[in-house]
Scaffold this active site. Structure first.
Site, PDB file in Angstrom:
ATOM      1  N   GLU A 122       0.851  -1.182   0.000  1.00 38.60           N
ATOM      2  CA  GLU A 122       0.000   0.000   0.000  1.00 38.60           C
ATOM      3  C   GLU A 122       0.892   1.239   0.000  1.00 38.60           C
ATOM      4  OE1 GLU A 122      -2.799   0.387   3.219  1.00 38.60           O
ATOM      5  OE2 GLU A 122      -3.844   2.007   2.207  1.00 38.60           O
ATOM      6  N   MET A 264       0.344  -2.730   8.624  1.00 39.76           N
ATOM      7  CA  MET A 264      -0.311  -2.883   7.327  1.00 39.76           C
ATOM      8  C   MET A 264      -1.180  -4.130   7.308  1.00 39.76           C
ATOM      9  SD  MET A 264      -0.820  -1.733   4.366  1.00 39.76           S
ATOM     10  CE  MET A 264      -2.011  -2.584   3.343  1.00 39.76           C
ATOM     11  N   GLU A 265      -2.392  -3.959   6.789  1.00 42.72           N
ATOM     12  CA  GLU A 265      -3.438  -4.986   6.891  1.00 42.72           C
ATOM     13  C   GLU A 265      -3.434  -6.024   5.776  1.00 42.72           C
ATOM     14  OE1 GLU A 265      -4.017  -1.670   6.169  1.00 42.72           O
ATOM     15  OE2 GLU A 265      -5.617  -1.466   4.680  1.00 42.72           O
ATOM     16  N   ASN A 266      -2.289  -6.362   5.170  1.00 40.55           N
ATOM     17  CA  ASN A 266      -2.243  -7.374   4.125  1.00 40.55           C
ATOM     18  C   ASN A 266      -3.105  -8.573   4.503  1.00 40.55           C
ATOM     19  OD1 ASN A 266       0.099  -5.880   3.052  1.00 40.55           O
ATOM     20  ND2 ASN A 266       1.101  -6.753   4.855  1.00 40.55           N
ATOM     21  N   HIS A 298      -6.953  -2.407  14.905  1.00 40.01           N
ATOM     22  CA  HIS A 298      -7.154  -1.673  13.649  1.00 40.01           C
ATOM     23  C   HIS A 298      -6.877  -2.558  12.432  1.00 40.01           C
ATOM     24  CE1 HIS A 298      -7.048   2.041  11.120  1.00 40.01           C
ATOM     25  NE2 HIS A 298      -6.191   1.311  10.413  1.00 40.01           N
ATOM     26  N   GLU A 299      -5.710  -3.181  12.421  1.00 43.58           N
ATOM     27  CA  GLU A 299      -5.345  -3.982  11.241  1.00 43.58           C
ATOM     28  C   GLU A 299      -6.259  -5.188  11.099  1.00 43.58           C
ATOM     29  OE1 GLU A 299      -3.501  -2.310   9.403  1.00 43.58           O
ATOM     30  OE2 GLU A 299      -2.713  -0.963  10.926  1.00 43.58           O
ATOM     31  N   GLU A 321     -10.250   3.719   5.980  1.00 49.37           N
ATOM     32  CA  GLU A 321      -9.481   4.190   7.142  1.00 49.37           C
ATOM     33  C   GLU A 321     -10.353   4.884   8.185  1.00 49.37           C
ATOM     34  OE1 GLU A 321      -6.834   2.961   7.752  1.00 49.37           O
ATOM     35  OE2 GLU A 321      -6.009   2.341   5.823  1.00 49.37           O
TER      36      GLU A 321
END
Ligand code: TRP
Ligand code: ZN
Length: 869
Positions: A122, A264-266, A298-299, A321
């Protein structure tokens, strides 16, 4: 402005082709990678359109379509785009490219950090790994085989399910992963390295059996327990509060030392900055633990709000977001004391987002144009975006909000959508027109102000409330839809009961001027505005100072109580700034009396006391001042106010601190964290009041600290003055935690927040030391970021502070442009400064523009700042 090319929301076009599937073979060796990539395309646009793929910093080895190698005349690659003319309507493209992972210090794409290969895609990092339609509206499945040396990289990870693994020749091995959920390229991830694993199997409240794994360097693996607990809590919370279940059987988190952002939410393979995973009692403060819990949440929450339902284009970034920040805030609120969580979030919003919204970097939550998307991961998109979601929730309530969420998931699962689509679901589920005037919250920028007033008429027994929006700061200028939750308080401290027996009421402002009449009401009631900060606005009401004290004592909303206290601090600050002696003297005694009562109160939690006794950050106090700000007066007012209030509280603070402090457990818990926070605030007051008599106490507190929270509280107190006690404690700290990079970051940040005359020279020297690893963003932010928050040094009248920061940024400006651009945000304040400081800042920013090879993101930030002067 210059020739920077802008991408515009208005120009959005669906792609001419879409990708159905990716099959990747990632061959890692000695800091380099060969990416064998087969992807299937189908045409969905014009029949003569060429295939145009994104690709950056790639060395092409071969290209073939449907098994036939492409002639070199059949394609062009200019370092940004690969263009292949004359392609069929459906075909498979096979590409082989070479990537230099070790040469990648930008931390976007594929890179190596402390021996661990990892990816960050991202927003536009996938194109630095292979050719692709690198945009969020192209969703495809990914099948990934990773090959590497077994000894150096025993762990090989990618998204989805592990379907096969085994040995190859020459001590190499492979792992084969398949992600069944179609996703955009920004959610792709690969990790390979010598990683230790912490594993936990859980059965969730909905009966799902999951395998949770956290990976990090072996030396840190013992510090992952809290993160694992947080993950379990997050999964349980999303099932119980939002009825959202995880959609695979395995969830992985990898903690990496060099990372540009928090995490990061991969898909199923979250990659985290170590800062938001590692922590135990000895190394992490309570605040660090809260940060870990919130970022892990959050992720994880992105799996539904972001991954399953993603963004059509990057102008919709707040779709995922804003909503996910709202969800993580609610998670934290449900795990701790909701009002305290809310106050902490609002403090941050005012300090960072309100400032952003008032300066040259202001932009709508749904921006209209950008040069570099990386510059739009902002407080406006995240935090103001979350405030907008909170307003939906406030207006329609939890039940209708959840109905809207169900509709959103049902209608858009597996799609890439716009913010408008979310608003439409919420409107349909609730009947409130969020897609009407309310939508201006997304398209307009600037913080509105509401001026409230009231009038009681004895004869008719009517209380008239009036709200007038000042819309000058809103661009384009317009009235907004503003939910105002308020209550009424009488002289006896009783709360008015509205007709439905509720203690507070919701008034949704839609016009620039509105009135509301409360009939048949006795006596004079004092309005308490904006419970829970029900809208992200500035607001005024002509409270007497005594009214504010009354609200602190009696309001039934924790936010409103702390807010009234903060209004007292703000008034005091303004009086000091304007050198209005009479007001200052009246207010100082009134305010310190309220502080004293708050500390002595039996009715307030320790956490609330801590917030009541905390003077707001100067960076938020100055937002409401007329411009240009007189920075010398600001700094003078800050020092005076802190010194005076702390001195008046000192005796009581001292007495409180003398009481037994062993009632808390040294480990983290929300309740004990509150007590420690209060003690830290009191210790800070002693330090501000101190003329030297408490230094030994602070040293003692440092030496007897049972955990990092207590240790940091003592260090902050010692850090107020540069003397032998401070030096001894800091030296001990650096030595004791020499093997803990995250703790050393705290050391650098402490050094960068000293304010004495010799501080800049010491900070300069630190920046030359070997320990100041320029390629590590955490270390850089610790020193340079903390320095930029140190208003005294940063705004030194001779420009030395600005020169220091720009000098440091120059060291990384071509190495890590994303980080450089982010750090430059602190110069946006130039627009509000006096002409001398503005000139100094301008000179520094211009000098940076001269650097060869400066990137688009850095140029965009500098030009927007200079363009705003
Ligand atoms: N999507 C990430 C989050 O909100 C943010 C993020 C992580 C990011 N790494 C990034 C954004 C790199 C831009 C560039 O949690
Ligand atoms: Zn996010």
């Amino acid at each position: 402005m210059s020739e920077l090319a802008l991408t515009r929301l208005a120009d959005y076009q669906p792609p001419d082709f879409t990708t159905l599937s990716h099959v990747l073979r990632v061959v890692l060796d000695d800091g380099e990678a060969e990416i064998h990539h087969q992807q299937r395309f189908v045409r969905q646009g014009a029949s003569n359109a060429a295939l145009v793929l994104d690709g950056e910093a790639l060395t092409v080895q071969s290209l073939a379509i449907d098994g036939v190698a492409l002639e070199s005349t059949a394609w062009q690659y200019d370092g940004k785009q690969l263009i292949i003319t004359d392609v069929p309507d459906a075909f498979a493209l096979k590409s082989v490219v070479h990537v230099d992972a070790d040469g990648n210090k930008e931390l976007s794409g594929l890179y190596r950090s402390n021996g661990i290969y990892c990816t960050q895609c991202e927003a536009q990092g996938f194109r630095r790994i292979s050719f692709a339609l690198d945009r969020p509206d192209v969703l495809a499945t990914y099948d990934v085989r990773i090959e590497a040396d077994q000894a150096r990289c025993p762990v090989l990870l990618s998204n989805g399910d592990l379907i096969d693994q085994g040995m190859l020749d020459n001590g190499r091995h492979y792992a084969h992963w398949h992600d069944p959920h179609p996703k955009p390229s920004y959610l792709f991830a690969v990790v390979a390295g010598d990683l230790a694993e912490a594993q936990r199997s859980v059965t969730t409240p909905h009966g799902n059996e999951l395998d949770l794994c956290i990976y990090t360097e072996a030396a840190f693996i013992e510090q992952t327990d809290f993160a694992m607990d947080s993950l379990v809590h997050a999964i349980e919370w999303d099932e119980t509060r939002f009825d959202l279940d995880y959609d695979l059987t395995r969830f992985n988190i990898v903690a990496i030392s060099d990372f540009n952002m928090g995490a990061m939410e991969n898909k199923s393979l979250n990659v985290f900055n170590t800062r938001f995973v590692l922590g135990d009692t000895a190394t992490a403060t309570d605040q660090d633990f809260q940060g870990i819990e919130s970022v892990i949440g959050h992720e994880y929450f992105h799996n539904w709000t972001g991954n399953r339902i993603t963004c059509r284009d990057w102008f919709q970034l707040s779709l995922k977001e804003g909503l996910t920040v709202f969800r993580d805030q609610e998670f934290s609120a449900d795990r701790g004391e909701a009002a305290l969580e809310r106050i902490a979030n609002v403090n941050m919003l005012r300090r960072v987002q309100f400032a952003e919204d008032a300066g040259p970097l202001a932009h709508p939550v749904q921006p209209q144009a950008y040069a570099a998307i990386d510059n739009f991961y902002t407080a406006t998109v995240y935090e103001k975006g979350a405030e907008i979601i909170r307003m939906y929730h406030t207006i329609i309530g939890e039940e209708a909000f959840q109905a809207g969420m169900r509709l959103y998931v049902q209608r858009h699962d597996g799609q890439a959508v716009r913010i408008e689509d979310f608003a439409a679901c919420m409107s349909e589920a609730s009947g409130f027109p969020f897609d009407g005037d309310f939508f201006r919250w997304y398209t307009h920028q600037g913080t509105p102000r509401v001026v409230f007033s009231s009038h009681y008429d004895e004869a008719s027994r009517c209380l008239t409330l009036r709200a007038e929006q000042q819309t000058e700061k809103v661009k384009p200028q317009a009235a907004l839809v503003i939910p105002v939750v308020f209550s009424l308080l009488n002289k006896a401290g009783e709360v008015y009961r509205f007709s439905d027996e509720a203690a507070s009421d919701l008034w949704v402002l839609e016009e620039a001027v509105e009135e509301r009449v409360i009939h048949d009401i006795d006596g004079e009631w004092l309005p308490v505005w904006l419970h829970g900060f029900s809208a992200p606005i500035y607001y005024d009401y002509g409270y007497q100072h005594a009214d504010l004290a009354h609200i602190v004592a009696h309001a039934d909303d924790g936010f409103a109580r702390v807010e009234a206290m903060q209004t007292l601090y703000r008034r005091l600050f303004n009086a000091a700034y304007q050198q209005d002696e009479a007001t200052y003297q009246t207010l100082i005694s009134a305010t310190s009396a309220v502080m004293g009562n708050a500390l002595a109160s039996d009715a307030r939690s320790a956490g609330e006391k801590a917030l009541l006794l905390s003077i707001p950050a100067t960076a938020s106090l100055i937002n409401a001042l007329a411009t240009p700000w007189d920075m010398d007066a600001v700094l003078g007012a800050e020092i005076r106010l802190r010194h005076d209030l702390s001195s008046m509280l000192a005796e009581q603070a001292d007495a409180y601190l003398q009481q037994d402090d062993t009632s808390t457990d040294s480990a983290y818990s929300a309740a004990d964290a509150q007590i420690r926070q209060l003690r830290a605030v009191l210790l800070a007051h002693l330090a501000e009041a101190d003329s030297g008599q408490w230094r030994a106490r602070f040293t003692g507190a440092y030496e007897q600290a049972r955990n990092m929270s207590e240790r940091m509280a003592a260090l902050h107190a010692l850090n107020v003055r540069h003397d032998a006690a401070r030096e001894a404690a800091l030296a001990d700290f650096a030595e004791r935690f020499a093997d803990y990079p995250l703790v050393l970051d705290k050391y650098y940040a402490l050094q960068a927040s000293a304010k004495d005359e010799g501080a800049l020279a010491r900070i300069n020297a630190l920046s030359e030391r070997e320990g100041f690893v320029i390629s590590n963003p955490n270390r850089f932010r610790a020193l340079v970021g903390a320095f930029a928050q140190n208003l005294t040094l940063f705004h030194a009248p001779d420009g030395s502070g600005y020169r220091f920061v720009i000098g440091q940024i120059r060291r990384i400006v071509t190495l890590n442009p994303q980080l450089a651009a982010r750090m430059l945000n602190t110069f946006a304040v130039a627009a509000q400064l006096d002409s001398s400081r503005q000139g100094l800042m301008t000179g520094e920013l211009n000098s940076l523009l001269e650097v060869d090879g400066i990137s688009t993101d850095v140029r965009e930030v500098i030009e927007r700042i200079l363009g705003g002067l």
